[in-house]
Design a protein around this motif. Structure first.
Motif, PDB file in Angstrom:
ATOM      1  N   LEU A   1      -7.372   2.670  -3.162  1.00 35.14           N
ATOM      2  CA  LEU A   1      -7.619   1.990  -1.895  1.00 35.14           C
ATOM      3  C   LEU A   1      -8.236   2.955  -0.901  1.00 35.14           C
ATOM      4  CD1 LEU A   1      -4.197   0.113  -1.669  1.00 35.14           C
ATOM      5  CD2 LEU A   1      -6.370  -0.791  -2.495  1.00 35.14           C
TER       6      LEU A   1
ATOM      7  N   ASP B   1       1.651  -5.092   3.062  1.00 30.16           N
ATOM      8  CA  ASP B   1       1.533  -5.957   1.882  1.00 30.16           C
ATOM      9  C   ASP B   1       0.083  -5.957   1.408  1.00 30.16           C
ATOM     10  OD1 ASP B   1       1.131  -8.357   0.243  1.00 30.16           O
ATOM     11  OD2 ASP B   1       3.165  -8.887   0.828  1.00 30.16           O
ATOM     12  N   ILE B   2      -0.109  -5.720   0.131  1.00 24.72           N
ATOM     13  CA  ILE B   2      -1.458  -5.593  -0.409  1.00 24.72           C
ATOM     14  C   ILE B   2      -2.232  -6.912  -0.312  1.00 24.72           C
ATOM     15  CG2 ILE B   2      -0.996  -6.196  -2.822  1.00 24.72           C
ATOM     16  CD1 ILE B   2      -3.076  -3.215  -1.710  1.00 24.72           C
TER      17      ILE B   2
ATOM     18  N   VAL C   1       0.863  -1.191   0.000  1.00 26.77           N
ATOM     19  CA  VAL C   1       0.000   0.000   0.000  1.00 26.77           C
ATOM     20  C   VAL C   1       0.891   1.229   0.000  1.00 26.77           C
ATOM     21  CG1 VAL C   1      -1.750   1.288   1.256  1.00 26.77           C
ATOM     22  CG2 VAL C   1      -1.803  -1.218   1.248  1.00 26.77           C
TER      23      VAL C   1
ATOM     24  N   PRO D   1      -1.916   0.543  -4.917  1.00 27.40           N
ATOM     25  CA  PRO D   1      -0.918  -0.529  -4.823  1.00 27.40           C
ATOM     26  C   PRO D   1       0.377  -0.102  -5.541  1.00 27.40           C
ATOM     27  CG  PRO D   1      -3.029  -1.373  -5.630  1.00 27.40           C
ATOM     28  CD  PRO D   1      -3.085   0.112  -5.706  1.00 27.40           C
TER      29      PRO D   1
END
Length: 788
Positions: free
Chosen positions: A136, A145-146, A47, A90
């Protein structure tokens, strides 16, 4: 039905992996068609937040973005139109691997260095197409971490459900199955009632209670539809194959998948008066949400207001009353529609929706009010709003839930094994059924969501599939069978089939639905039953005759170099009657082409009317009644080669040649001959009776009779039998002559009369007297004369 494994595990989380869970569900009768990851295989994507942007000095469509990746700020060159400061997206960092084994390296774009890549849904395997960067939520933690943030280590499971399992068209239903399969307790969703903060109610009037026994609605005022759906809601819908539209529609779709209750939201300010559930009137029209405008047939089920239709009930809403970003006040609806009465209505308009798919199979009739409460809570949490009270209108009794007796001995007999009473009760109770112990078994009552459980064998099926088909014992079937005596006065349909096969025929099985054009050509004015929901336009009428199906089969074979055809069919034809639709068991046959298969010693003669008549007479030779033929007249048959078939003077069928015009229309090269008779008279058999054979000689006399050309030979033979006396043992017509030496308006019939007495030898005088009586009778009845 697609659902997310993670979503299922929020309801019930068995200690088995994805593959084993899928195997359990499949073995329980809910076949898993596919298991797919929710995203592509990738790593190194986090992110990130775009801090600032600047135009690229050498490319008009590129921007230079300063991006906060959590541990550092990096420079990224990006061409997405929605790249702007303040959004979170992302970021594929250096060394990241995207789907397709695409590795991210430091690069220069038009002379400017880029240290990573900002990603869209398509690049992460989350969507087939995307228009820009994946945005997002603003509260997304930078640097996480996405895959962890979005919960992408998940699978999409797709089920191929049979029509009887409508209860599993929801995550709730599948969770109940998964719980009982893993011997776990199922905890249903606790839906608390949302208190009304105002008295706003919309009048509801149900005019067709049989179609809509229960209708629930609620007014919610002062909502803000412009607020976006939260990411969790969008992701849950995406993983079930539904795209996000707006918060209100997303919530109704969420309830559809979660609980299995289709819902709809109207813009309250676009409604006139109250809501009316009624049938459509002739020539009403409705523009649907998908943009098409339907001209409604009379009798379609509608949700309307006091002025116009609002929605095609149970199928799709209308555009005129739809929710949009400017909507401030809502009317939520949820209903129970009678499955049998709604079935086929969507397809009759060329539609198939998630709602119609569920309503046609049966939706839990106790669910509407509960679904309204669940949807209200979600809408208020996302969009705000002030709900009024829930209105529930019950206009007809709900489907009756009768207790079904499950016999303990029956379990052992059908399943081949004894099952402990505790296991029986655990399985059935786990599926939501009410179980009460009685002498010799249990009284079991199906819940409101199971429309497929109505008799004892349904309960046995539930026990077998949950216990495990693969665990049931394998043993030979054994039973004490009593051979029933066969009635000689009846013969089986199988025997008729075998007789026709022995005469060179092949059995055909054709559709009960036929082309309206063929029906019109062959039906002789009989009205056919038109299907409301046909497979195709050329299969839209129930057959009133088996002949169209045989003709179509013959056409199919003739076009594939099979000119010699002998086929038959035993099946039902469907005739409208005073007592409703009658199903008449019928036997039909068709022949065309050569009399015998091609051979060096055959002359290739084509079949004619008498070939088929001979085959039919062989079937009727042992019939219980007297079989006679008489000239007939049918528009579809050749006027000179057509006969009615009678059994004891009752019409049972017809035989003839296909009319030449129809033969040419349907591209049949050779003449086509066919018959169709009712099965019942043919299956009744005349039981043979022994009579002692005469030891005395027979005497034969042949007569050549000149009669009118149009006189049926059968009438002549019948008159001879009546005049010849009891000693006539056999009568044959062995010649027919028309031509030279005979008046063109007359014909010659040659008949052989055989006389025999059972107890003595006949003398010449007795025979001559019988022959004289025959000649006199024929002269008086038909003006017949003996041919010189």
């Amino acid at each position: 039905m697609k659902f997310s494994e993670q979503w299922l595990r929020e309801w019930v989380n068995p200690t088995v992996g994805t593959d084993e869970l899928a195997a359990q569900i499949t073995m329980a009768g809910l076949e898993v068609d596919a298991i797919d990851p929710v995203a592509g295989v990738f790593s190194g994507v986090v992110v990130a937040e775009i801090v600032a942007t600047a135009p690229h000095p050498d490319a008009e469509k590129l921007q230079i973005c300063r991006v906060n990746a959590g541990s550092e700020e990096v420079q990224i060159v990006c061409g997405a139109a929605n790249a702007r400061p303040g959004i979170k997206v992302p970021l594929a960092t250096l060394g990241a691997v995207l789907p397709g084994d695409f590795k991210i390296k430091k690069a220069k774009l038009r002379g400017v260095e880029s240290f990573g890549m900002l990603c869209a849904e398509e690049e992460l395997g989350l969507a087939e197409k995307s228009d820009g960067l994946m945005e997002l939520p603003l509260d997304a933690p930078v640097g996480e971490d996405i895959r962890v943030f979005l919960g992408l280590d998940d699978s999409i499971i797709e089920l191929g459900l049979t029509p009887n399992r409508a209860d599993c068209l929801s995550v709730r239903g599948i969770a109940r199955e998964a719980a009982v399969l893993n011997d776990m307790a199922f905890t249903d969703l606790d839906v608390a009632a949302v208190a009304a903060v105002n008295d706003s109610k919309l009048p509801i009037r149900v005019e067709v209670g049989a179609d809509c026994p229960r209708y629930a609605g609620r007014v919610i005022r002062n909502v803000d539809v412009s607020k976006p759906s939260p990411l969790w809601l969008q992701e849950k819908l995406r993983r079930c194959g539904l795209r996000s539209i707006d918060a209100v529609v997303d919530v109704t779709n969420f309830i559809l998948v979660e609980l299995g209750q289709p819902m709809h939201a109207f813009d309250l300010d676009k409604l006139s008066g109250g809501v009316v559930v009624r049938h459509s009137k002739a020539d009403e029209s409705l523009e649907l949400l998908d943009g098409q405008t339907l001209t409604l047939r009379e009798g379609s089920l509608l949700i309307a207001d006091e002025q116009q239709p609002l929605a095609l009930a149970g199928i799709m809403g209308g555009e005129a009353s739809s929710v949009c970003s400017a909507t401030q006040n809502l009317f939520l609806e949820a209903a129970f529609f009678t499955p049998d009465l709604l079935a086929g209505r969507a397809r009759s308009y060329g539609l198939h929706t998630d709602s119609s798919h569920r309503f046609e199979r049966g939706v839990d009739f106790e669910l509407p009010a509960r679904a309204i409460e669940r949807a209200t809570a979600l809408i208020v949490a996302i969009c705000g709003g002030e709900p009024g009270p829930v209105s529930v209108v019950d206009s007809a009794p709900m489907p009756e839930r009768k207790a079904i007796l499950l016999r303990e001995k029956r379990i052992a007999k059908v399943l081949g094994m004894d099952m402990a009473a505790s296991d029986v009760e655990s399985i059935l109770a786990g599926l939501g059924l009410s179980v009460a112990r009685v002498d010799g078994g249990w009284d079991v009552t199906a819940p409101s969501w199971r429309f497929d459980i109505s008799i004892e064998v349904d309960l046995l099926e539930e026990l077998a599939r949950i216990y495990g088909y693969n665990r049931l014992p394998v043993r030979p079937i054994q039973d004490a069978l009593t051979i029933r005596p066969a009635t000689e006065s009846k013969r089986s349909l199988s025997a008729l089939r075998q007789q026709l096969v022995a005469r060179g025929y092949q059995e055909a099985v054709t559709y009960s639905f036929i082309d309206p054009a063929m029906h019109k050509a062959m039906a002789e004015g009989i009205e056919g039953v038109e299907l409301l929901n046909p497979i195709s336009a050329d299969m839209s009428v129930m057959r009133t005759s088996l002949l169209p199906g045989l003709i179509k089969t013959a056409m199919h074979n003739a076009k594939r170099q099979q000119p010699r055809i002998r086929i038959f069919e035993a099946g039902q034809r469907f005739i409208k009657g005073d007592d409703g639709l009658q199903q008449i068991p019928t036997l039909a046959a068709l022949i065309t082409g050569r009399r015998t298969a091609e051979s060096w010693n055959e002359n290739g003669e084509l079949v004619d009317f008498y070939d088929l008549k001979g085959d039919l007479e062989s079937l009727l030779s042992v019939a219980a009644g007297e079989i006679t033929f008489a000239p007939g007249s049918y528009a579809a048959l050749h006027p000179g080669q057509c006969a009615d078939v009678f059994c004891d003077k009752v019409l049972i069928g017809r035989i003839g040649a296909l009319h030449p015009s129809l033969q040419a229309q349907w591209d049949m090269v050779n003449p086509v001959y066919l018959f169709e008779i009712d099965q019942q008279p043919v299956l009744a058999r005349d039981v043979p009776k022994f009579s002692e054979l005469s030891k005395f000689p027979e005497v034969r006399r042949d007569l050549a009779l000149i009669v009118a050309r149009e006189l049926p030979a059968a009438d002549v033979l019948q008159a001879i039998r009546g005049a010849a006396g009891d000693c006539l043992s056999d009568l044959k017509l062995f010649d027919l002559y028309q031509g030279k030496g005979i008046d063109p308006e007359r014909k010659s019939l040659a008949v052989g009369l055989t006389f025999r007495h059972s107890s003595r030898t006949l003398n010449e005088e007795e025979v001559n007297q019988s022959v004289a009586a025959v000649v006199q009778t024929l002269q008086e009845a038909f003006g017949a004369s003996l041919r010189n």
